[in-house]
Design a protein around this motif. Structure first.
Motif, short mmCIF file in Angstrom:
data_model
loop_
_atom_site.label_atom_id
_atom_site.label_comp_id
_atom_site.label_asym_id
_atom_site.label_seq_id
_atom_site.Cartn_x
_atom_site.Cartn_y
_atom_site.Cartn_z
N PHE A 146 0.83 -1.21 0.00
CA PHE A 146 0.00 0.00 0.00
C PHE A 146 0.86 1.25 0.00
O PHE A 146 0.58 2.23 -0.72
CB PHE A 146 -0.93 -0.02 1.22
N LEU A 147 1.94 1.26 0.77
CA LEU A 147 2.85 2.40 0.82
C LEU A 147 3.52 2.62 -0.54
O LEU A 147 3.70 3.76 -0.98
CB LEU A 147 3.90 2.19 1.90
N PHE A 148 3.89 1.53 -1.20
CA PHE A 148 4.53 1.63 -2.51
C PHE A 148 3.58 2.25 -3.53
O PHE A 148 3.97 3.13 -4.31
CB PHE A 148 4.99 0.26 -2.96
N LEU A 149 2.33 1.80 -3.53
CA LEU A 149 1.33 2.36 -4.45
C LEU A 149 1.02 3.82 -4.10
O LEU A 149 0.85 4.66 -5.00
CB LEU A 149 0.05 1.52 -4.40
N LEU A 150 0.96 4.11 -2.80
CA LEU A 150 0.67 5.47 -2.36
C LEU A 150 1.79 6.42 -2.76
O LEU A 150 1.54 7.55 -3.21
CB LEU A 150 0.48 5.47 -0.84
N LEU A 151 3.02 5.97 -2.63
CA LEU A 151 4.17 6.79 -3.03
C LEU A 151 4.16 7.05 -4.53
O LEU A 151 4.50 8.15 -4.99
CB LEU A 151 5.47 6.10 -2.62
N ALA A 236 -3.45 11.47 3.71
CA ALA A 236 -4.03 12.80 3.57
C ALA A 236 -3.23 13.66 2.59
O ALA A 236 -3.79 14.32 1.71
CB ALA A 236 -4.11 13.48 4.93
N VAL A 237 -1.90 13.63 2.71
CA VAL A 237 -1.05 14.42 1.82
C VAL A 237 -1.20 13.94 0.37
O VAL A 237 -1.29 14.75 -0.56
CB VAL A 237 0.42 14.33 2.27
N THR A 238 -1.25 12.64 0.17
CA THR A 238 -1.40 12.09 -1.18
C THR A 238 -2.73 12.50 -1.81
O THR A 238 -2.78 12.91 -2.97
CB THR A 238 -1.28 10.56 -1.16
N VAL A 239 -3.80 12.40 -1.03
CA VAL A 239 -5.13 12.77 -1.54
C VAL A 239 -5.18 14.26 -1.88
O VAL A 239 -5.72 14.66 -2.93
CB VAL A 239 -6.22 12.40 -0.51
N VAL A 240 -4.61 15.10 -1.02
CA VAL A 240 -4.62 16.54 -1.26
C VAL A 240 -3.85 16.89 -2.54
O VAL A 240 -4.34 17.65 -3.39
CB VAL A 240 -4.02 17.29 -0.05
N PHE A 241 -2.65 16.34 -2.70
CA PHE A 241 -1.86 16.65 -3.88
C PHE A 241 -2.48 16.05 -5.15
O PHE A 241 -2.36 16.64 -6.23
CB PHE A 241 -0.42 16.17 -3.71
#
Length: 259
Positions: A146-151, A236-241
């Motif tokens: 999940f972290l890899f996909l999120l990044l 949250a940061v990923t969704v915002v950007f």
């Protein structure tokens, strides 16, 4: 009248064609894909040697080579995807004469190519760990994936914002270079957040890559812990950007074509 299904098939064909074009241009030298593995492996080995001179063996229960590998993979996943996505709009500008090709197709292609390359690199690094007898059981593989996909989504979002900004102000590329250079030293690649006193943590934890790297180490080794970092913050940061980048694209993409 063109149906949505026909548009989807046409878009898929455009992305596939752009993917083959990007793949050929990216690996057109003798090393090819091998260079994508040799470069991070050389960095990891060199940094592991330097860190070993400072602290010796394991770093907060994480083997030294694995500690550096997680940090370098996180850093290079961000920087290479950011660089590729941010320049993809300009690289494919002659193709926008064709009605089927739009900037978002170039963005998705560049991001997917970097994602595919990093998956292969991680698999080769895992094979290298096995040959070095550095095997271990991942504590939370779903969190790591999940972290890899999120990044990846975060990197594409930042790259899209820089690509749009550079279409109007070319000097933005210089600012991007200035911002990415210190990431090696402020993203917990060479050191752990736990190596520093807690009063200094707020000066580093504004950086989302710190959370990605530290949480990835925790996902591999439960004993490493996750003090000072937050999965909620990274989401949250990923969704915002992602929202900001897509909003910028929706408002400006027609003007980007005319630049």
């Amino acid at each position: 009248m063109v149906t949505f299904k026909e548009q989807l098939y046409a878009w898929r064909g455009v992305i596939f064609a752009l993917f083959l074009r990007e793949l050929q241009s990216k690996f057109n030298d003798k090393f090819g894909l091998g260079w994508a593995f040799l470069e991070p492996f050389a960095f990891i080995f060199a940094l592991s040697y330097l860190r070993g001179l400072i602290s010796g063996g394991d770093i907060h229960t994480v083997p030294l080579f694995i500690f550096m590998m997680i940090g370098m993979v996180g850093l290079q996943s961000l920087t290479t995807c950011l660089q590729s996505v941010s320049t993809s709009v300009r690289r494919n500008k002659p193709l926008y004469a064709f009605r089927q090709v739009q900037p978002i197709s170039a963005i998705i292609t560049a991001g997917f190519l970097e994602f595919s390359v990093k998956v292969v690199v991680v698999m080769l690094l895992a094979l290298a760990l096995y040959l070095m007898d550095e095997t271990f059981v991942i504590h939370d593989p779903l969190l790591l994936l999940f972290l890899f996909l999120l990044l990846w989504v975060f990197s594409i979002s930042i790259g899209l914002m820089f690509a749009i900004a550079a279409a109007f102000v070319p000097e933005v590329d210089k600012i991007k270079s200035m911002l990415t250079r210190p990431l090696m030293f402020i993203s917990c690649v060479f050191f752990s957040l736990q190596d520093l006193p807690e009063e200094f943590w707020p000066y580093l934890t504004w950086n989302p890559l710190v959370h990605f790297n530290e949480l990835a180490r925790y996902a591999c080794f439960e004993s490493y812990g996750h003090k000072g970092v937050s999965l909620t913050f990274t989401i949250a940061v990923t969704v915002v950007f992602l929202f900001l980048s897509l909003s910028m694209y929706q408002v400006t993409w027609k003007r980007v074509l005319s630049r």
